[in-house]
Design a protein around this motif. Structure first.
Motif, PDB file in Angstrom:
ATOM      1  N   THR A 134       0.825  -1.214   0.000  1.00  0.00           N
ATOM      2  CA  THR A 134       0.000   0.000   0.000  1.00  0.00           C
ATOM      3  C   THR A 134       0.854   1.257   0.000  1.00  0.00           C
ATOM      4  O   THR A 134       0.603   2.205  -0.778  1.00  0.00           O
ATOM      5  CB  THR A 134      -0.928   0.004   1.229  1.00  0.00           C
ATOM      6  OG1 THR A 134      -1.744  -1.164   1.209  1.00  0.00           O
ATOM      7  CG2 THR A 134      -1.826   1.234   1.230  1.00  0.00           C
ATOM      8  N   HIS A 138       1.267   3.852  -3.298  1.00  0.00           N
ATOM      9  CA  HIS A 138       0.723   5.195  -3.057  1.00  0.00           C
ATOM     10  C   HIS A 138       1.794   6.260  -3.300  1.00  0.00           C
ATOM     11  O   HIS A 138       1.589   7.200  -4.077  1.00  0.00           O
ATOM     12  CB  HIS A 138       0.199   5.283  -1.629  1.00  0.00           C
ATOM     13  CG  HIS A 138      -0.490   6.577  -1.315  1.00  0.00           C
ATOM     14  ND1 HIS A 138      -1.856   6.727  -1.406  1.00  0.00           N
ATOM     15  CD2 HIS A 138      -0.012   7.792  -0.929  1.00  0.00           C
ATOM     16  CE1 HIS A 138      -2.183   7.971  -1.098  1.00  0.00           C
ATOM     17  NE2 HIS A 138      -1.072   8.631  -0.788  1.00  0.00           N
ATOM     18  N   GLY A 238      -1.932   8.949  -5.916  1.00  0.00           N
ATOM     19  CA  GLY A 238      -1.780   7.964  -4.848  1.00  0.00           C
ATOM     20  C   GLY A 238      -3.067   7.230  -4.555  1.00  0.00           C
ATOM     21  O   GLY A 238      -3.089   5.997  -4.406  1.00  0.00           O
ATOM     22  N   VAL A 239      -4.160   7.980  -4.476  1.00  0.00           N
ATOM     23  CA  VAL A 239      -5.468   7.378  -4.221  1.00  0.00           C
ATOM     24  C   VAL A 239      -5.871   6.468  -5.370  1.00  0.00           C
ATOM     25  O   VAL A 239      -6.361   5.348  -5.162  1.00  0.00           O
ATOM     26  CB  VAL A 239      -6.526   8.476  -4.000  1.00  0.00           C
ATOM     27  CG1 VAL A 239      -7.929   7.890  -4.012  1.00  0.00           C
ATOM     28  CG2 VAL A 239      -6.265   9.209  -2.703  1.00  0.00           C
ATOM     29  N   ASN A 242      -3.967   3.228  -5.206  1.00  0.00           N
ATOM     30  CA  ASN A 242      -4.520   2.337  -4.178  1.00  0.00           C
ATOM     31  C   ASN A 242      -5.800   1.676  -4.655  1.00  0.00           C
ATOM     32  O   ASN A 242      -5.984   0.462  -4.460  1.00  0.00           O
ATOM     33  CB  ASN A 242      -4.785   3.112  -2.894  1.00  0.00           C
ATOM     34  CG  ASN A 242      -3.533   3.502  -2.146  1.00  0.00           C
ATOM     35  OD1 ASN A 242      -3.416   4.601  -1.638  1.00  0.00           O
ATOM     36  ND2 ASN A 242      -2.559   2.610  -2.087  1.00  0.00           N
ATOM     37  N   ALA A 246      -6.308  -2.292  -5.303  1.00  0.00           N
ATOM     38  CA  ALA A 246      -7.406  -2.935  -4.581  1.00  0.00           C
ATOM     39  C   ALA A 246      -8.329  -3.663  -5.553  1.00  0.00           C
ATOM     40  O   ALA A 246      -8.749  -4.804  -5.297  1.00  0.00           O
ATOM     41  CB  ALA A 246      -8.194  -1.905  -3.783  1.00  0.00           C
ATOM     42  N   ASN A 528      -5.511  -1.453   0.647  1.00  0.00           N
ATOM     43  CA  ASN A 528      -5.429  -0.407  -0.378  1.00  0.00           C
ATOM     44  C   ASN A 528      -6.761   0.304  -0.538  1.00  0.00           C
ATOM     45  O   ASN A 528      -6.803   1.527  -0.701  1.00  0.00           O
ATOM     46  CB  ASN A 528      -4.995  -1.019  -1.713  1.00  0.00           C
ATOM     47  CG  ASN A 528      -3.493  -1.075  -1.869  1.00  0.00           C
ATOM     48  OD1 ASN A 528      -2.853  -0.117  -2.311  1.00  0.00           O
ATOM     49  ND2 ASN A 528      -2.918  -2.210  -1.501  1.00  0.00           N
ATOM     50  N   VAL A 531      -7.158   2.546   2.694  1.00  0.00           N
ATOM     51  CA  VAL A 531      -6.254   3.700   2.683  1.00  0.00           C
ATOM     52  C   VAL A 531      -6.655   4.689   1.590  1.00  0.00           C
ATOM     53  O   VAL A 531      -6.606   5.909   1.790  1.00  0.00           O
ATOM     54  CB  VAL A 531      -4.799   3.232   2.489  1.00  0.00           C
ATOM     55  CG1 VAL A 531      -3.871   4.414   2.218  1.00  0.00           C
ATOM     56  CG2 VAL A 531      -4.327   2.477   3.727  1.00  0.00           C
ATOM     57  N   GLY A 532      -7.060   4.173   0.429  1.00  0.00           N
ATOM     58  CA  GLY A 532      -7.511   5.061  -0.640  1.00  0.00           C
ATOM     59  C   GLY A 532      -8.717   5.885  -0.219  1.00  0.00           C
ATOM     60  O   GLY A 532      -8.767   7.093  -0.431  1.00  0.00           O
ATOM     61  N   ASN A 535      -7.773   8.524   2.495  1.00  0.00           N
ATOM     62  CA  ASN A 535      -7.055   9.669   1.945  1.00  0.00           C
ATOM     63  C   ASN A 535      -7.949  10.603   1.135  1.00  0.00           C
ATOM     64  O   ASN A 535      -7.523  11.694   0.774  1.00  0.00           O
ATOM     65  CB  ASN A 535      -5.890   9.191   1.074  1.00  0.00           C
ATOM     66  CG  ASN A 535      -4.604   9.069   1.853  1.00  0.00           C
ATOM     67  OD1 ASN A 535      -3.981  10.055   2.223  1.00  0.00           O
ATOM     68  ND2 ASN A 535      -4.216   7.839   2.138  1.00  0.00           N
TER      69      ASN A 535
END
Length: 598
Positions: A134, A138, A238-239, A242, A246, A528, A531-532, A535
């Motif tokens: 991850t 990212h 980055g998003v 992720n 994912a 992922n 976290v995506g 963020n």
């Protein structure tokens, strides 16, 4: 000294060591610095920077990738903000009604951080692998988009506090934010594609004139900074990375990987009585029965059906599996003790049925009908197949603890019930919905067997992708490792859970390796995805917060054409959202504790 005290002592010792090394300049010597008041280390490296230029060459592709990321970021921003608002309203309503939930693992501070080993929902091994993937995808995506937009990346690295907790790409701030006055083109997030392409062409020409020999070389003397749309691309990359990882990981997990896993057996030995036939034969707790003599066993009911055909003294051979080791055990069937009481739990009563008219209630346990003992569901079904409509039977049941009716001397309750016609066949109809026997007793062997419904659980997992057309499906996916389907939490195929399944088809040669693949894909995909989404929140310093701030700035600037006013308004709005989200998390964590004091 408990675990918390030990962990705190280690952390304080680590903090002291970092402070000493920082004061002596040793950290700086190795290009390491501290971040913030806490002992968080920024460990930098310049290795891999040349690779960024290679990866950034298909610029058109990366810009399309990042533009899609901006759209998904706003979708995630709205979704996550709504989740927080709904959660806060639900907790606030519980305060008003006096039904505040008690503090538990779902609100525990340790579970806020996605740190494997600290977070009780995330396993150490698979969680660590997923966290590394991850962080890498990212931050690497941020770095690649910096090079796509002509921004120099000074270094990359990880954030470390006893364990890795994050990653970073360190762009050139002057190139990213600029050193000249902002122009209208820099302030726009809503310009047309033609305008953006024209601006980028002009900026490329300026960079060429300022001394760059190649478009992809980092500039040493920046003249202009990145436009706001360029910064948004860099932040959204980055998003988007992720979400992409994912999607791929979960697509493989719910597709070919789950398709290559099949239930082995639903007959797990839960306990073995001392000096019983099973004990003498070497059967152990945790074994899964797969075969008795030449008959395959897939459920506890299969085992019961076979044993009903045996007599005391018969020899049977049971094949069982534990920790991927197969054992064969020969044992002699014993007689069932005369005082043994099995029973069939009453899980429900059909409305208007003879059972309801007689007074049978949910929660009771049937132990006898006429002269036939109800030792299990099979006994009940077999008996009912001998009855007819209008036949009167005597049903003896064990009542629940709070039962207030008349009891026999044995503490049981007895009803005379006249059966009605069964709507599906010619047998008599009682109207009892028998409960799911999660544990079945086998006194003739001296074991109890757990029936976890492995096939049903696997099918439920496979159905999750089809539920993603509804919000409930996304909530199930989002909370799968934490809550599961009924609070059990699905942490992958490991431990005892793994033993209920085996590889089939293309995965059969892999053995237990298929479970390692499944666990890796599950946690890489879920972490992922999480976290995506996180963020995307419109709170600085998250990526979504910076994009949100730039968007507000551009929107205000279109009306005011005043840089100072737009800056102040966007800063105020972003700060307000950041504080609101922060207080929301604090409220959700501390709310249950406060509710217990009030």
């Amino acid at each position: 000294m408990n675990g918390t005290s030990i962990a705190l002592s280690i952390f304080l010792l680590y903090w002291f060591a970092i402070s000493v090394l920082d004061r002596k300049g040793i950290l700086e010597k190795y290009n390491i610095s501290t971040f913030g008041p806490l002992p968080i280390l920024m460990i930098r490296t310049t290795k891999g920077l040349k690779l960024l230029d290679v990866l950034a060459r298909p610029k058109s592709y990366w810009r399309i990738f990042a533009n899609l990321g901006i759209l998904l970021m706003f979708v995630g921003m709205i979704a996550m903000f709504l989740v927080i608002v709904i959660s806060d309203l639900g907790l606030y309503t519980s305060f008003l009604s006096g039904n505040v939930p008690e503090p538990g693992k779902y609100s525990s501070p340790r579970n806020i951080f996605l740190i494997p080993g600290l977070n009780e929902f995330i396993p150490l091994t698979w969680g660590a692998i997923a966290l590394i993937v991850t962080l890498v995808v990212h931050e690497f995506s941020h770095a690649i988009l910096c090079r796509v937009e002509g921004i120099r990346v000074k270094s990359m690295g990880i954030l470390y506090a006893l364990v890795p907790i994050g990653g970073f790409a360190e762009p050139d701030d002057e190139q990213l934010f600029g050193t000249k006055e902002k122009t209208e083109r820099e302030l726009s997030l809503t310009a047309t594609i033609e305008e953006i392409e024209e601006w980028e062409k002009e900026e490329e020409e300026i960079r060429q004139k300022t001394g760059k020999t190649k478009p992809d070389e980092p500039k040493s003397d920046p003249v202009i900074g990145a436009t706001r749309i360029q910064r948004s691309r860099i932040l959204a990359a980055g998003v988007m990375a992720n979400f992409s990882v994912a999607f791929i990981a979960l697509l493989l997990f719910f597709g070919p990987v789950l398709g290559a896993i099949a239930p082995l057996s639903d007959a797990l030995i839960l306990s073995v009585n001392e000096s019983s036939p099973a004990d003498h034969a070497g059967l152990e707790k945790g074994m899964i029965i797969t075969q008795i003599n030449d008959t395959n066993i897939t459920t506890a009911e299969d085992l019961q059906t076979y044993l009903e055909k045996t007599r005391p003294g018969d020899m049977v051979r049971i094949r069982a599996v534990k920790n991927d080791t197969v054992s064969t055990n020969d044992l002699q069937v014993a007689s069932v003790p005369e005082d043994y009481v099995g029973g069939v739990p009453v899980g429900g009563i059909v409305s208007g049925s003879p059972a309801e008219a007689a007074g049978i209630k949910t929660g009771m346990t049937m132990i006898r009908i006429d002269n036939t003992k109800m030792q299990n569901v099979t006994s009940f079904v077999n008996f009912m197949e001998t009855t007819r409509a209008n036949q009167t039977v005597e049903v003896e049941l064990l009542p629940p603890e709070n039962y207030t009716g008349n009891l026999t001397e044995k503490g049981t309750v007895v009803f005379d019930v006249q059966l009605s016609a069964n709507p599906e066949n010619n047998y008599g109809f009682l109207g009892v919905i028998y409960g799911n026997n999660a544990v079945m007793e086998f006194p003739m062997l001296g074991i109890s067997v757990l029936t976890p419904q492995a096939k049903v659980y696997l099918e439920a997992l496979k159905q999750i992708p089809s539920l993603l057309t509804m919000p409930a499906g996304w909530l199930i996916l989002f909370g799968l490792p934490i809550y599961g389907f009924a609070g059990e939490g699905f942490r992958g195929f490991s431990g005892t859970f793994m033993q209920f399944y085996h590889p089939v088809g293309w995965a059969e040669p892999l053995g237990i390796g298929i479970f390692w693949i499944a666990n890796t894909l599950l946690w890489v995909g879920w972490l992922n995805f999480y976290v995506g989404l996180f963020n995307c929140l419109p709170a600085v310093p998250l990526d979504g917060g910076h994009v949100f701030k730039d968007s507000i700035y551009s929107f205000i600037y279109r009306f005011t054409r005043n840089d100072s006013i737009s800056e102040k308004v966007s800063n105020s709005i972003t700060a307000s959202f950041s504080m609101l989200i922060l207080f929301s998390f604090v409220f959700m964590i501390l709310g249950p504790y406060v509710g217990q004091w009030i």
